[in-house]
Enzyme design. Structure first.
Site, PDB file in Angstrom:
ATOM      1  N   GLU A   1      61.407  27.951  20.581  1.00 54.76           N
ATOM      2  CA  GLU A   1      61.734  26.676  21.162  1.00 54.76           C
ATOM      3  C   GLU A   1      62.004  27.041  22.732  1.00 54.76           C
ATOM      4  OE1 GLU A   1      64.087  24.970  19.607  1.00 54.76           O
ATOM      5  OE2 GLU A   1      65.313  24.688  21.549  1.00 54.76           O
ATOM      6  N   PHE A   2      62.516  26.040  23.353  1.00 55.98           N
ATOM      7  CA  PHE A   2      63.160  25.904  24.987  1.00 55.98           C
ATOM      8  C   PHE A   2      64.637  25.577  25.613  1.00 55.98           C
ATOM      9  CE2 PHE A   2      58.270  25.194  23.813  1.00 55.98           C
ATOM     10  CZ  PHE A   2      57.487  26.103  24.460  1.00 55.98           C
TER      11      PHE A   2
ATOM     12  N   CYS B   1      66.801  35.546  26.618  1.00 56.22           N
ATOM     13  CA  CYS B   1      65.062  35.380  26.481  1.00 56.22           C
ATOM     14  C   CYS B   1      64.408  35.664  27.406  1.00 56.22           C
ATOM     15  CB  CYS B   1      64.839  34.082  26.330  1.00 56.22           C
ATOM     16  SG  CYS B   1      65.903  33.410  24.953  1.00 56.22           S
TER      17      CYS B   1
ATOM     18  N   LYS C   1      79.906  34.977   9.949  1.00 57.08           N
ATOM     19  CA  LYS C   1      79.625  33.819  10.716  1.00 57.08           C
ATOM     20  C   LYS C   1      79.965  32.648   9.377  1.00 57.08           C
ATOM     21  CE  LYS C   1      76.740  34.733  13.849  1.00 57.08           C
ATOM     22  NZ  LYS C   1      75.424  35.137  14.589  1.00 57.08           N
TER      23      LYS C   1
ATOM     24  N   LEU D   1      64.230  28.005  42.239  1.00 56.13           N
ATOM     25  CA  LEU D   1      64.082  28.540  43.137  1.00 56.13           C
ATOM     26  C   LEU D   1      65.619  28.427  43.758  1.00 56.13           C
ATOM     27  CD1 LEU D   1      61.133  25.936  44.729  1.00 56.13           C
ATOM     28  CD2 LEU D   1      61.109  28.374  43.514  1.00 56.13           C
TER      29      LEU D   1
HETATM   30  N1  LIG Z   1      69.145  31.534  22.607  1.00 55.72           N
HETATM   31  C1  LIG Z   1      67.866  30.995  23.564  1.00 55.72           C
HETATM   32  O1  LIG Z   1      69.160  31.091  24.424  1.00 55.72           O
HETATM   33  C2  LIG Z   1      66.728  30.865  22.786  1.00 55.72           C
HETATM   34  C3  LIG Z   1      66.021  29.853  23.535  1.00 55.72           C
HETATM   35  C4  LIG Z   1      64.861  29.798  22.974  1.00 55.72           C
HETATM   36  C5  LIG Z   1      64.591  30.672  22.361  1.00 55.72           C
HETATM   37  N2  LIG Z   1      65.466  31.434  21.316  1.00 55.72           N
HETATM   38  C6  LIG Z   1      64.662  32.535  20.950  1.00 55.72           C
HETATM   39  O2  LIG Z   1      65.202  32.605  19.380  1.00 55.72           O
HETATM   40  C7  LIG Z   1      65.829  33.658  18.445  1.00 55.72           C
HETATM   41  C8  LIG Z   1      66.537  33.261  18.169  1.00 55.72           C
HETATM   42  O3  LIG Z   1      68.278  33.526  18.873  1.00 55.72           O
HETATM   43  P1  LIG Z   1      69.187  33.724  19.036  1.00 55.72           P
HETATM   44  O4  LIG Z   1      69.967  33.263  20.501  1.00 55.72           O
HETATM   45  O5  LIG Z   1      69.305  32.067  18.253  1.00 55.72           O
HETATM   46  O6  LIG Z   1      69.788  34.865  18.204  1.00 55.72           O
HETATM   47  P2  LIG Z   1      71.252  34.631  18.104  1.00 55.72           P
HETATM   48  O7  LIG Z   1      71.350  36.239  17.685  1.00 55.72           O
HETATM   49  O8  LIG Z   1      72.073  34.041  18.224  1.00 55.72           O
HETATM   50  O9  LIG Z   1      71.070  34.849  16.059  1.00 55.72           O
HETATM   51  C9  LIG Z   1      70.136  35.010  15.258  1.00 55.72           C
HETATM   52  C10 LIG Z   1      70.613  34.964  13.535  1.00 55.72           C
HETATM   53  O10 LIG Z   1      69.834  35.030  13.065  1.00 55.72           O
HETATM   54  C11 LIG Z   1      70.509  35.925  12.500  1.00 55.72           C
HETATM   55  N3  LIG Z   1      70.257  37.094  10.885  1.00 55.72           N
HETATM   56  C12 LIG Z   1      69.325  37.934  11.327  1.00 55.72           C
HETATM   57  N4  LIG Z   1      68.737  38.399  10.388  1.00 55.72           N
HETATM   58  C13 LIG Z   1      68.729  37.215   9.405  1.00 55.72           C
HETATM   59  C14 LIG Z   1      67.968  37.108   8.455  1.00 55.72           C
HETATM   60  N5  LIG Z   1      67.277  37.620   7.604  1.00 55.72           N
HETATM   61  N6  LIG Z   1      68.126  36.198   7.297  1.00 55.72           N
HETATM   62  C15 LIG Z   1      68.477  35.440   7.593  1.00 55.72           C
HETATM   63  N7  LIG Z   1      69.532  34.703   9.141  1.00 55.72           N
HETATM   64  C16 LIG Z   1      69.268  35.868   9.668  1.00 55.72           C
HETATM   65  C17 LIG Z   1      71.785  36.650  12.663  1.00 55.72           C
HETATM   66  O11 LIG Z   1      72.850  37.450  11.993  1.00 55.72           O
HETATM   67  C18 LIG Z   1      71.560  35.829  13.319  1.00 55.72           C
HETATM   68  O12 LIG Z   1      73.245  35.009  13.290  1.00 55.72           O
HETATM   69  C19 LIG Z   1      64.654  34.858  19.348  1.00 55.72           C
HETATM   70  O13 LIG Z   1      63.801  35.249  18.913  1.00 55.72           O
HETATM   71  C20 LIG Z   1      65.492  33.866  20.625  1.00 55.72           C
HETATM   72  O14 LIG Z   1      64.166  34.904  21.529  1.00 55.72           O
HETATM   73  C21 LIG Z   1      66.560  31.549  21.853  1.00 55.72           C
END
Ligand SMILES: NC(=O)c1ccc[n+]([C@@H]2O[C@H](COP(=O)([O-])OP(=O)(O)OC[C@H]3O[C@@H](n4cnc5c(N)ncnc54)[C@H](O)[C@@H]3O)[C@@H](O)[C@H]2O)c1
Length: 429
Positions: free
Chosen positions: A150-151, A259, A40, A249
């Site tokens: 994050e929202f 999420c 990545k 709704l």
């Molecule tokens: N996707 C959404 O819409 C959204 C919205 C709000 C909050 N969140 C929250 O945000 C967080 C991330 O979600 P996401 O969808 O971006 O996840 P994702 O899986 O798309 O991305 C997570 C990234 O973290 C990397 N990673 C894992 N362990 C690591 C480490 N030790 N050091 C560095 N990088 C590391 C992974 O390789 C991956 O690229 C989650 O907790 C999720 O619940 C997500």
């Protein structure tokens, strides 16, 4: 520790991390991104973008000189004070949040009184307290800790970053919380300052409430089907009440995505682990699971036995404008249809590659009309614009059968019926 204008670190370059990084870079801030996924990072360094999110590739390209990518924390620690943690927190087999990536970050950061971990990942209430204890045991007690959940919504993530409804900053005093608030100040959104535990709970409660609203209208839709009411009219009439509001709704085949599914389950289990039985959320989850399966019964009413019948699935992603397949309703629906012996073919304009990672045997077509060719019935699962713009006379000519199940109530029933097709939505009279 100041905030505005200072470089930041972003750990984890997924949906949240990349949008956060590109968003702050567009505000003129240098962002040092870290991810353990070497492929990545290499792709990002080459100018590629590993996920589909409208506008993200352009935003990254426009701010490329302020975005730095690495597989190690070294550069981020050297250049930035605020380290935004954006790693994944997927569900464990037990349904709790898997915090191993969050703990891996805490283990990797060096002892420092100049740095702060800013938690954007969604974590159970109490995680900040645990992490600070763990950091203290590792001799890193001086590292500041801020919860900044994050929202953003996938599909409109850039706009959500630029124009958030609010920014939540939870800390227990000290300059790090002020620095995070200052960083977000240019966005002009209300900033909710609170303690760490409350910030963590705000995120979980917000997602649980939205999921509850969806399960509520889905149950109303199911009662509408029994009583001859139309859920679209009901939702409009209910949603115009300012105390309720029109959003979330929309009756359909259930909520999905990474999420809602995991956060609702995580909150229910967090309550249970703390000794409280969160009854309401148990029902929200159950209603959603049943909702994903209701289309199967609808198809059986139209087609009889599904064994050997050809069903076209329009859309795989959990919602339009994303390639994210986590928690997608299509996965449950396709599995159930295949279990009934149906011959399922799907088409999604963007999510096919991600879908194949979860369902390697998926039979996919290259276009909407191709997937509809020869189908006995079609189910709209993801309301991509191209499906809403279909010429239903072309569809009728391509299909072998007549049945269109609109799993998102997004199609025009009159246009579908005018082409000689049989339309059925969710909760529509
Ligand atoms: N996707 C959404 O819409 C959204 C919205 C709000 C909050 N969140 C929250 O945000 C967080 C991330 O979600 P996401 O969808 O971006 O996840 P994702 O899986 O798309 O991305 C997570 C990234 O973290 C990397 N990673 C894992 N362990 C690591 C480490 N030790 N050091 C560095 N990088 C590391 C992974 O390789 C991956 O690229 C989650 O907790 C999720 O619940 C997500």
């Amino acid at each position: 520790m100041t905030g505005a204008g200072q470089p930041i670190g972003v750990i984890g370059t997924g949906y949240v991390g990349l949008v956060t990084a590109a968003g702050f870079a567009s505000l003129g801030i240098d962002v040092w991104c870290v991810d353990i996924d070497a492929a990545k990072v290499e792709q990002l360094e080459r100018g590629g973008v590993p996920i589909y999110e409208p506008g993200l590739a352009e935003l990254i390209a426009a701010n490329r000189e302020r975005l730095h990518f690495s597989t190690t924390l070294d550069d981020a620690v050297a250049h930035a004070r605020l380290l935004f943690v954006c790693v994944g927190t997927p569900p464990t087999h037990a349904g709790d949040a898997d915090l191993s990536a969050v703990h891996a970050v805490a283990d990797a950061v060096p002892a420092s009184s100049e740095h702060a971990l800013v938690m954007k990942s969604t974590v159970p209430c109490g995680t900040g307290r645990t992490l600070r204890r763990v950091l203290g045991e590792q001799g890193k007690g001086e590292l500041a800790y801020v919860s900044c959940p994050e929202f953003l919504k996938e599909g409109s993530a850039i706009a959500d970053f630029m124009h958030p409804d609010r920014v939540v900053v939870g800390d227990d005093g000290g300059p790090a919380g002020d620095a995070v608030a200052a960083l977000y100040e240019p966005l002009g959104a209300p900033i909710v300052r609170t303690d760490v535990a409350s910030a963590e709970m705000i995120k979980l409660a917000a997602n649980a409430f939205l999921a509850t609203k969806i399960s509520f209208i889905n149950e109303i839709a199911n009662v509408c089907e029994e009583t001859g009411a139309d859920v679209l009219a009901v939702a409009r009439g209910v949603g115009l009440d300012a105390r309720i509001g029109p959003k979330f709704l929309h009756a359909g085949v259930g909520y999905g995505g990474s999420c809602f599914t995991k956060d609702v389950s995580a909150l229910k289990l967090l309550a249970a682990n703390s000794g409280y039985h969160f009854q309401l959320l148990g029902s929200v989850i159950e209603v959603n699971e049943l909702q994903k399966r209701r289309v199967v019964a609808k198809l059986q009413r139209h087609l009889g036995q599904l064994a050997g019948r050809r069903v076209a699935v329009l859309g795989l992603a959990f919602k339009p404008n994303t390639d994210d397949m986590r928690g997608a309703s299509s996965l449950v629906l396709i599995s159930r249809l295949e279990a009934e012996g149906a011959l399922v073919r799907s088409y999604d304009p963007v999510a096919e590659e991600e879908a194949r990672k979860v369902m390697p045997g998926l039979d996919c077509a290259g276009s909407a009309l191709e997937v509809l060719a020869g189908a006995d019935a079609a189910v709209l699962v993801t309301e991509w614009p191209e499906f809403l713009a279909l010429d239903w006379h072309d569809v009728a000519a391509a299909m072998a059968g007549r049945t269109i199940i609109d799993g998102r109530n997004a199609l025009d029933p009159q246009a579908v019926r005018a082409a000689g097709l049989v339309y059925e939505g969710i909760g529509r009279s």
